[in-house]
Design an enzyme around this catalytic site. Structure first.
Site, PDB file in Angstrom:
ATOM      1  N   GLU A  48       0.821  -1.210   0.000  1.00 41.49           N
ATOM      2  CA  GLU A  48       0.000   0.000   0.000  1.00 41.49           C
ATOM      3  C   GLU A  48       0.862   1.271   0.000  1.00 41.49           C
ATOM      4  OE1 GLU A  48      -2.604  -1.255   3.301  1.00 41.49           O
ATOM      5  OE2 GLU A  48      -4.193  -1.408   1.814  1.00 41.49           O
ATOM      6  N   TYR A  69     -14.398  17.812  17.908  1.00 44.61           N
ATOM      7  CA  TYR A  69     -13.056  17.223  17.769  1.00 44.61           C
ATOM      8  C   TYR A  69     -12.891  16.493  16.444  1.00 44.61           C
ATOM      9  CZ  TYR A  69     -11.291  18.911  22.095  1.00 44.61           C
ATOM     10  OH  TYR A  69     -10.839  19.762  23.057  1.00 44.61           O
TER      11      TYR A  69
HETATM   12 ZN    ZN Z   1      -5.270  -1.441   3.716  1.00 43.69          ZN
END
Ligand code: ZN
Length: 224
Positions: A79, A125
């Protein structure tokens, strides 16, 4: 004599090991899923392919040059293409965390998401740490087109959600990216808890106030 860059790299490797273990031990990542990267002067570090974030070895973390070529350490996560696209589009990004965290991944599988912002501004937040969360259409893990798909969104968003997959979050440093992805996961949990309930997300004026008071780098509502 040790250069400043070498000291920074040693600290970065230690931080990746420490934060990886923290994510794993709290159940925010499982098996060999998820990856962490940190930008260096001459490239970036990323967790190796098929490694558990819970058991990282600082000396085996992958080192890539600025063009994403493998320089040293174990083979990088498949990735890595996500990380490279974000570093190239966001000069201020110093670190990136990608997880398959349960609640965020669950949201990424829902029908009917707003592709410009998958989770409404339920809390201040979430707005402050994440801002807006666009959806990246599904591509198989490691598909080089995923980098292209993420590139346009990364220019204006620090966080994106990969459809049927999970979030990718950048920050000025690893602490900032960690805080943001943890806030995202908690808000995804709240979002799922509230499914089917009437909710009152923050309105435009309340978001504008947060943007002004906290000097947020939020994309305008029309950006996607
Ligand atoms: Zn992934």
């Amino acid at each position: 004599m040790t250069t400043r860059s070498a000291i920074d790299e040693r600290h970065a490797r230690a931080d990746m090991v420490r934060h990886g273990a923290s994510l794993f031990n709290r159940g925010l990542t499982a098996g060999s899923s998820g990856n962490i990267s940190v930008r260096l002067d001459e490239g970036w570090l990323i967790t190796p392919t098929n490694s558990s974030l819970g058991r990282l070895d600082a000396d085996r973390i992958s080192k890539l040059d600025r063009e994403g070529r493998h320089v040293s350490g174990d083979a990088p996560s498949k990735e890595a293409v996500l990380h490279r696209a974000i570093y190239e589009e966001r000069p201020d990004a110093g670190a990136i965390v990608h997880l398959h965290a349960t609640h965020s991944a669950a949201v990424s599988c829902l029908c009917g998401l707003d592709p410009a912002n998958c989770i409404p501004p339920l809390t201040a937040y979430f707005v402050m740490k994440v801002g807006r969360l666009p959806l990246v259409p599904y591509h198989r893990p490691g598909d080089p087109y995923l980098g292209d798909a993420i590139r346009g969104l990364a220019r204006t968003h620090s966080s994106v959600l990969l459809a049927n997959h999970g979030p990718v979050v950048s920050g000025i440093d690893l602490d900032a990216a960690m805080n943001a992805i943890e806030e995202l996961e908690e808000t995804a949990k709240i979002f799922l808890l509230l499914r089917g309930s009437q909710t009152s997300p923050l309105d435009d004026a309340q978001i504008a106030e947060l943007r002004r008071v906290f000097k947020l780098d939020l994309p305008p509502p029309s950006a996607s």
